[in-house]
Write a protein that holds these residues in place. Structure first.
Motif, PDB file in Angstrom:
ATOM      1  N   ILE A  94      -3.118 -11.940   5.696  1.00  0.00           N
ATOM      2  CA  ILE A  94      -1.964 -11.444   4.937  1.00  0.00           C
ATOM      3  C   ILE A  94      -1.234 -10.425   5.787  1.00  0.00           C
ATOM      4  CG2 ILE A  94      -1.227 -10.175   2.879  1.00  0.00           C
ATOM      5  CD1 ILE A  94      -3.808 -11.267   1.537  1.00  0.00           C
ATOM      6  N   GLU A  95       0.091 -10.571   5.878  1.00  0.00           N
ATOM      7  CA  GLU A  95       0.915  -9.625   6.612  1.00  0.00           C
ATOM      8  C   GLU A  95       2.008  -9.101   5.683  1.00  0.00           C
ATOM      9  OE1 GLU A  95       2.406 -11.135  10.308  1.00  0.00           O
ATOM     10  OE2 GLU A  95       0.520 -12.184  10.786  1.00  0.00           O
ATOM     11  N   VAL A  96       2.111  -7.795   5.548  1.00  0.00           N
ATOM     12  CA  VAL A  96       3.183  -7.172   4.774  1.00  0.00           C
ATOM     13  C   VAL A  96       4.307  -6.842   5.741  1.00  0.00           C
ATOM     14  CG1 VAL A  96       3.834  -5.227   3.317  1.00  0.00           C
ATOM     15  CG2 VAL A  96       1.586  -6.294   3.047  1.00  0.00           C
ATOM     16  N   VAL A  97       5.425  -7.558   5.596  1.00  0.00           N
ATOM     17  CA  VAL A  97       6.554  -7.445   6.523  1.00  0.00           C
ATOM     18  C   VAL A  97       7.852  -7.547   5.725  1.00  0.00           C
ATOM     19  CG1 VAL A  97       5.287  -8.472   8.472  1.00  0.00           C
ATOM     20  CG2 VAL A  97       6.565  -9.950   6.914  1.00  0.00           C
ATOM     21  N   MET A 149       4.745 -18.621   2.967  1.00  0.00           N
ATOM     22  CA  MET A 149       3.387 -19.072   3.235  1.00  0.00           C
ATOM     23  C   MET A 149       3.432 -19.981   4.464  1.00  0.00           C
ATOM     24  SD  MET A 149       2.170 -19.955  -0.657  1.00  0.00           S
ATOM     25  CE  MET A 149       2.558 -18.817  -2.002  1.00  0.00           C
ATOM     26  N   VAL A 150       2.601 -19.666   5.437  1.00  0.00           N
ATOM     27  CA  VAL A 150       2.567 -20.408   6.703  1.00  0.00           C
ATOM     28  C   VAL A 150       1.196 -21.053   6.847  1.00  0.00           C
ATOM     29  CG1 VAL A 150       2.785 -20.242   9.203  1.00  0.00           C
ATOM     30  CG2 VAL A 150       4.120 -18.696   7.737  1.00  0.00           C
ATOM     31  N   LEU A 164       0.013 -15.416   4.711  1.00  0.00           N
ATOM     32  CA  LEU A 164       1.020 -14.975   3.752  1.00  0.00           C
ATOM     33  C   LEU A 164       1.870 -13.890   4.390  1.00  0.00           C
ATOM     34  CD1 LEU A 164       2.308 -14.695   0.912  1.00  0.00           C
ATOM     35  CD2 LEU A 164       0.480 -13.053   0.383  1.00  0.00           C
ATOM     36  N   LEU A 165       3.189 -14.057   4.331  1.00  0.00           N
ATOM     37  CA  LEU A 165       4.143 -13.022   4.730  1.00  0.00           C
ATOM     38  C   LEU A 165       4.789 -12.500   3.458  1.00  0.00           C
ATOM     39  CD1 LEU A 165       5.823 -14.884   7.743  1.00  0.00           C
ATOM     40  CD2 LEU A 165       3.859 -13.328   7.802  1.00  0.00           C
ATOM     41  N   ALA A 166       4.454 -11.278   3.064  1.00  0.00           N
ATOM     42  CA  ALA A 166       4.894 -10.716   1.790  1.00  0.00           C
ATOM     43  C   ALA A 166       5.645  -9.413   2.025  1.00  0.00           C
ATOM     44  CB  ALA A 166       3.707 -10.480   0.869  1.00  0.00           C
TER      45      ALA A 166
END
Length: 206
Positions: free
Chosen positions: A70-73, A40-41, A50-52
């Protein structure tokens, strides 16, 4: 009335940086989703990201906490214990933790059944707020959800280097102001917390 309870066992690292960007890393070797990590940034202007590692995890975390993006990475945490290396899409983070604090040694002696109990979390909530401003151990987490934290250890983070989107975020700094992803923040002093987190779905109790 109690609802379905999902338990996450692992670590939370919370650090601030001289740039004003604050980072909260969750590393969960044991969870209903298997082993995973997320980040979480919160940017200096308050934008929360959110980096998930997957859409499924992103959906669950976003229903529990608040984000603007939200970024899915790919998210990987290696090293653990005192030396962590975090790679999460645009973020590269290295941190080093010191020896357990006196409070950390005390927390490590708490029996596991107590750590998982919402009653224990409620009992710890007031002292946690007094000792660690911004920290809460029990609260509401998204519509129809309740969450509680049972800390099992605490180490100070003594050094960190972070690069986000190719920009060096500067030296380690306090997590100030507190992050605003949920009902409570990580400690103001950069810390690595061993924790069991429980999220109760469909909770109707206050």
């Amino acid at each position: 009335m109690a609802g379905e309870r999902l338990r996450f066992d692992g670590w939370i690292a919370g650090v601030g940086t001289a740039s004003g960007t604050r980072l909260v890393v969750g590393h969960w070797p044991r969870s209903p989703f298997g082993s995973f990590s997320d980040v979480m940034v919160e940017h200096p202007d308050g934008v929360r990201v959110l980096l998930a590692p997957s859409g499924r995890i992103a959906e669950f975390v976003a229903a529990t906490y608040r984000f603007d993006r939200i970024e899915v990475v790919p998210v990987a945490v290696t090293g653990i214990r005192t030396l962590w290396r975090v790679e999460a899409g645009p973020l590269s983070l290295r941190l080093r933790a010191g020896s357990p604090s006196a409070l950390g040694r005390l927390l490590s002696a708490v029996p596991a059944p107590l750590v998982r109990s919402p009653h224990w979390a409620a009992l710890c909530d007031v002292p946690a707020r007094l000792l660690l401003p911004g920290v809460r151990t029990l609260g509401r987490a998204g519509p129809g959800r309740r969450e509680w934290y049972g800390a099992r250890g605490l180490r100070p983070v003594v050094a960190a280097d972070a690069v986000l989107d190719g920009v060096d975020l500067g030296p380690l700094a306090p997590l100030d102001p507190p992050v605003a992803f949920g009902f409570g923040s990580a400690p103001r002093t950069p810390s690595l917390v061993r924790v069991t987190t429980t999220v109760e779905l469909g909770a109707t109790a206050p």
